[in-house]
Write a protein that holds these residues in place. Structure first.
Motif, PDB file in Angstrom:
ATOM      1  N   UNK A 129       0.564  -1.024   0.282  1.00  0.00           N
ATOM      2  CA  UNK A 129       0.014   0.067   0.046  1.00  0.00           C
ATOM      3  C   UNK A 129       0.862   1.222   0.223  1.00  0.00           C
ATOM      4  N   UNK A 130       1.939   0.978  -0.027  1.00  0.00           N
ATOM      5  CA  UNK A 130       2.844   2.795   0.419  1.00  0.00           C
ATOM      6  C   UNK A 130       3.712   2.090  -0.994  1.00  0.00           C
ATOM      7  N   UNK A 131       4.201   1.240  -2.236  1.00  0.00           N
ATOM      8  CA  UNK A 131       4.650   0.785  -2.981  1.00  0.00           C
ATOM      9  C   UNK A 131       4.744   2.378  -3.846  1.00  0.00           C
ATOM     10  N   UNK A 132       3.629   2.975  -3.938  1.00  0.00           N
ATOM     11  CA  UNK A 132       3.629   3.858  -5.357  1.00  0.00           C
ATOM     12  C   UNK A 132       4.677   5.138  -4.407  1.00  0.00           C
ATOM     13  N   UNK A 133       4.270   5.635  -3.174  1.00  0.00           N
ATOM     14  CA  UNK A 133       5.509   6.333  -2.209  1.00  0.00           C
ATOM     15  C   UNK A 133       6.533   5.757  -2.511  1.00  0.00           C
ATOM     16  N   UNK A 134       6.912   5.006  -2.188  1.00  0.00           N
ATOM     17  CA  UNK A 134       8.358   4.776  -2.546  1.00  0.00           C
ATOM     18  C   UNK A 134       8.766   4.720  -4.089  1.00  0.00           C
TER      19      UNK A 134
END
Length: 148
Positions: A129-134
């Motif tokens: 769920x945080x992949x796009x932020x990374x």
């Protein structure tokens, strides 16, 4: 049960992110290097110990990128321990130097990999769920909470 505190290192290099590579009965999955704070350790102590154990490396600890709660009983992904609760502190990491073989890798860890950022949403990466932020290196809020 008291939440476990975890420090996770985020290394970027030329459009890639450094991830620990694991294998389980469902195949390959990835996570940023790091792990749980032990009694008497500072966050920095944990950062350095975990890099030595999982990568055989030294680095500089940078600023906090984000903080995330992981609560197993609220997760749609099955977790071996339903009462597991971890607070993950993701920090920037710089000046990576590999100094020795990894000394204490997790049982399912099969190495590490510089994964292209573009692939982060197409592999089993946790936390997905945080992949796009990374990928974008954009963390608009420090506290990410527990996202589904």
């Amino acid at each position: 049960m008291t939440p476990r505190i975890s420090v996770r290192a985020v290394f970027y290099k030329q459009g890639h992110i450094l991830l620990c590579k694991h294998r389980d009965h469902d195949g390959i999955w990835y996570i940023t290097p790091g792990g749980g704070v032990e009694h008497g350790e500072t966050l920095a102590d944990t950062f350095h110990r975990e890099l030595r154990e999982e990568l055989g490396a030294e680095a500089q600890m940078g600023d906090v990128l984000c903080i995330r709660d992981f609560i197993a009983e609220r997760s749609p992904i099955p977790f071996p321990s339903p009462d597991f609760h971890q607070i993950e502190i993701f920090v920037e990491a710089h000046s990576l130097t590999f100094t020795s073989p990894a000394s204490q890798i997790d049982p399912n860890q099969i190495g590490y990999e510089w994964l292209p950022l573009a692939q982060l949403t197409t592999v089993r990466f946790y936390p997905q769920e945080l992949a796009r932020h990374f990928q974008t290196k954009d963390f608009p809020h420090i506290y990410q909470g527990h996202k589904l």
